[in-house]
Design a protein around this motif. Structure first.
Motif, mmCIF file in Angstrom:
data_model
loop_
_atom_site.group_PDB
_atom_site.id
_atom_site.type_symbol
_atom_site.label_atom_id
_atom_site.label_comp_id
_atom_site.label_asym_id
_atom_site.label_seq_id
_atom_site.Cartn_x
_atom_site.Cartn_y
_atom_site.Cartn_z
ATOM 1 N N LEU A 68 0.766 4.897 -11.175
ATOM 2 C CA LEU A 68 0.045 3.955 -10.324
ATOM 3 C C LEU A 68 -0.491 2.786 -11.149
ATOM 4 O O LEU A 68 -0.318 1.615 -10.795
ATOM 5 N N LEU A 69 -1.125 3.128 -12.261
ATOM 6 C CA LEU A 69 -1.732 2.106 -13.111
ATOM 7 C C LEU A 69 -0.677 1.165 -13.680
ATOM 8 O O LEU A 69 -0.864 -0.057 -13.712
ATOM 9 N N GLN B 125 0.829 -1.208 0.000
ATOM 10 C CA GLN B 125 0.000 0.000 0.000
ATOM 11 C C GLN B 125 0.867 1.263 0.000
ATOM 12 O O GLN B 125 0.553 2.268 -0.634
ATOM 13 N N LEU C 262 2.082 2.033 -3.509
ATOM 14 C CA LEU C 262 1.002 2.575 -4.339
ATOM 15 C C LEU C 262 0.674 4.019 -3.934
ATOM 16 O O LEU C 262 0.380 4.858 -4.781
ATOM 17 N N GLN D 241 -1.657 9.006 -11.744
ATOM 18 C CA GLN D 241 -2.522 7.892 -12.124
ATOM 19 C C GLN D 241 -1.791 6.931 -13.055
ATOM 20 O O GLN D 241 -1.896 5.721 -12.906
ATOM 21 N N GLN E 225 0.380 -1.228 -10.974
ATOM 22 C CA GLN E 225 -0.640 -2.240 -10.664
ATOM 23 C C GLN E 225 -0.860 -3.205 -11.832
ATOM 24 O O GLN E 225 -1.116 -4.386 -11.607
ATOM 25 N N ARG F 42 3.142 6.448 -5.581
ATOM 26 C CA ARG F 42 3.152 6.658 -7.035
ATOM 27 C C ARG F 42 2.552 8.023 -7.326
ATOM 28 O O ARG F 42 1.435 8.314 -6.913
ATOM 29 N N ILE G 112 -0.325 -7.080 -11.405
ATOM 30 C CA ILE G 112 -1.362 -8.110 -11.567
ATOM 31 C C ILE G 112 -0.937 -9.126 -12.639
ATOM 32 O O ILE G 112 -1.213 -10.327 -12.527
ATOM 33 N N ASP H 209 -6.695 -4.950 -3.664
ATOM 34 C CA ASP H 209 -6.444 -4.173 -4.881
ATOM 35 C C ASP H 209 -5.414 -4.942 -5.695
ATOM 36 O O ASP H 209 -4.765 -5.844 -5.180
ATOM 37 N N SER H 210 -5.262 -4.561 -6.952
ATOM 38 C CA SER H 210 -4.162 -5.139 -7.720
ATOM 39 C C SER H 210 -2.856 -4.770 -7.027
ATOM 40 O O SER H 210 -2.672 -3.624 -6.630
#
Lengths: 328, 222
Positions: B95-96, B83, B86, B92, B99, B89, B103, B123-124
């Protein structure tokens, strides 16, 4: 008006050096010029906000040293409590420590600002730091807006500025942190010294948003494109709201046109849920972030105020009513 | 038992690992568009700067903590540091990216019979968390895993630069040869970073990445 360090020092020496510890933890350093070489001066302010039927009230104020609040203002129809924080010495010298803490009990709405810029004076290469810690506890359905003036970091300063929000999942916030390096107007550039700056949001003991910067004068960080690019103003705004892509596009266009001396970066952070989950199982506030990097404290402030006015209805369904002190 | 840890590391950092890292530039595409990066020397300075001031301040110290947490089956710490990464980061897109790579690696590990993480995250997860799990599961020593993470990041950044700047293949290899010498220093920096100093940010990079989110014509997803 900016005081010189000698003026400031003479002011401080005229003030009482014994401070009652009251309810604060005993580990805190208290003025001790007489007893050692190290000079430490602690100032603390603790505020509590409670919801009443038609407004939020400031109920308990404890303070140690030179930090004050004025009587709250209520310029809004829905009872948001506007509070001005005052630090009469006007700046921090080496060994100074400011601690500001505010607790918002459930269903409160408080807006805190400062009438003038904070200042971290030169530390003359001493090891002691200038600390400022701001902590907000935001309970369920409460909303804090922390909209202080910038902090000016003088050449040779050794500062540490921490702003931390502990929010409940339904707690709302709108905060910004503006760092001004040196005083361009008087050609006093930030060529030595350092400042650590942190803006953090935590929810139920877990980090939600962490921004930490370590600004070291005349370093690769201060020059590089990925760092400060020799800019003297670096600022971050973080708010618990969700802005659409179109809104962000519009805001960015406005900022580039009207506050365009410097660079703007706007982003809406949204965690991706785990596979098979429609949405994250963890309840926490959304995160909108805006950043400014440039040379114009005026454009930075105007831009942040613009974003605040535009986005406030998204944050708490209230129209923005600027604190009167901003207009004086 | 044969010691396969080196081979496992090579597998983990291979650009052929099907997690899609090639799709991301981490703001580099915008930095090039803005002419912050024009020449091979500037690519190298950009990379070594990000490595020492970004990766060594967040990804690597988090990787060390996550490695220990997975080793000790300490799920609470895994969740916390995941966490934390994340939360750090800057944008967006960053972060994306983290993740989506996380994943993808998470799914790949399941298909390679590593499933300890299946109930851990809601979350991822961050790529860093999954990288640490792969390292622990495949008995890759932490030190080597850290270097591998840097290498994989750097190779990917240089590959992006071959398209954005653009660079010739030879120039790209020359940059890699020189820039990789900064990796041991980044690793030793990372080991000294205390919890309270983790996640130091890069204001220029954060703006570049925010602006990349709105870049009109682009090859990369970050």
């Amino acid at each position: 008006m900016v005081k010189t360090i000698s003026e400031y020092m003479s002011t401080t020496s005229a003030l009482p050096t014994t401070i009652s510890k009251s309810s604060f933890e005993s580990s805190d350093a208290i003025t001790s010029e007489a007893s050692s070489q190290r000079r430490e001066w602690l100032a603390k302010l603790q505020l509590e906000f409670y919801a009443r039927e038609h407004k939020t009230v400031l109920r308990r104020v404890e303070h140690v040293g030179p930090l004050r609040v004025q009587k709250p203002f209520y310029p809004e129809s829905r009872g948001c409590c506007h509070v001005y924080l005052l630090h009469p010495p006007g700046g921090m010298v080496v060994g100074d420590s400011l601690k500001i803490q505010a607790s918002l009990h459930p269903n409160c709405h408080a807006l805190l600002t400062t009438p003038s810029a904070g200042k971290l004076y030169g530390a003359k290469h001493l090891k002691e730091k200038q600390h400022q810690t701001v902590v907000f506890e935001v309970a369920a359905n409460s909303c804090i807006e922390w909209l202080p003036q910038e902090t000016i970091v003088f050449d040779g300063a050794n500062g540490e500025l921490n702003t931390r929000l502990n929010v409940q999942p339904s707690g709302k916030f709108f905060v910004w942190d503006i760092l001004r390096l040196g005083r361009a107007a008087s050609a006093d550039h930030f060529v030595s010294g350092q400042c650590k700056q942190a803006l953090e949001v935590w929810c139920n003991g877990m980090p939600v948003f962490i921004e930490r910067n370590y600004v070291k004068a005349s370093s690769e960080f201060s020059r590089a494109h990925w760092g400060l690019q020799n800019a003297n103003t670096s600022a971050t705004l973080c708010a618990s709201l969700v802005a659409s892509r179109d809104q962000i596009d519009q805001w960015l266009e406005y900022l580039q046109q009207h506050c365009g001396d410097g660079m703007w970066g706007l982003t809406q952070k949204q965690l991706a849920s785990a596979p098979g989950e429609a949405a994250s199982q963890i309840d926490r506030p959304p995160i909108f972030v805006a950043r400014y990097l440039g040379h114009s404290i005026l454009d930075c402030r105007r831009g942040f105020e613009f974003l605040w006015q535009q986005s406030r209805p998204l944050l708490n369904q209230c129209e923005a009513v600027a604190p009167r002190i901003w207009r004086t | 038992m044969q010691n396969l840890s080196l081979l496992k590391l090579l597998h983990l950092v291979s650009p052929a690992l099907p997690i899609g890292a090639y799709a991301y530039s981490q703001g580099q595409e915008w930095a090039v568009d803005k002419a912050w990066i024009k020449k091979p020397e500037e690519v190298e300075a950009w990379l070594t700067g990000l490595l020492q001031h970004g990766v060594a301040q967040l990804d690597l110290p988090a990787l060390i903590r996550l490695y220990c947490a997975w080793e000790n089956d300490d799920v609470a710490s895994v969740r916390y540091w995941n966490q934390f990464v994340l939360a750090c980061r800057e944008t967006q897109e960053l972060l994306l990216e983290d993740q989506q790579l996380g994943i993808a690696l998470s799914r790949l590990l399941v298909s390679l019979d590593i499933a300890r993480h299946e109930k851990v995250f809601s979350d991822s997860p961050s790529l860093v968390s999954m990288f640490a799990l792969a390292g622990v599961s495949w008995h890759i020593p932490c030190d080597e895993l850290l270097q591998g993470y840097c290498w994989s990041w750097m190779e990917n950044q240089v590959a992006a630069a071959t398209k954005t700047v653009p660079l010739g293949q030879t120039q790209a290899q020359q940059i890699l040869q020189r820039a990789m010498t900064a990796i041991p220093h980044a690793v030793s920096t990372a080991k000294q970073v205390e919890d309270d100093n983790m996640g130091l940010g890069l204001p220029g990079l954060a703006i570049a990445s925010s602006m990349h989110e709105r870049q009109y014509s682009r090859l990369f997803r970050s």
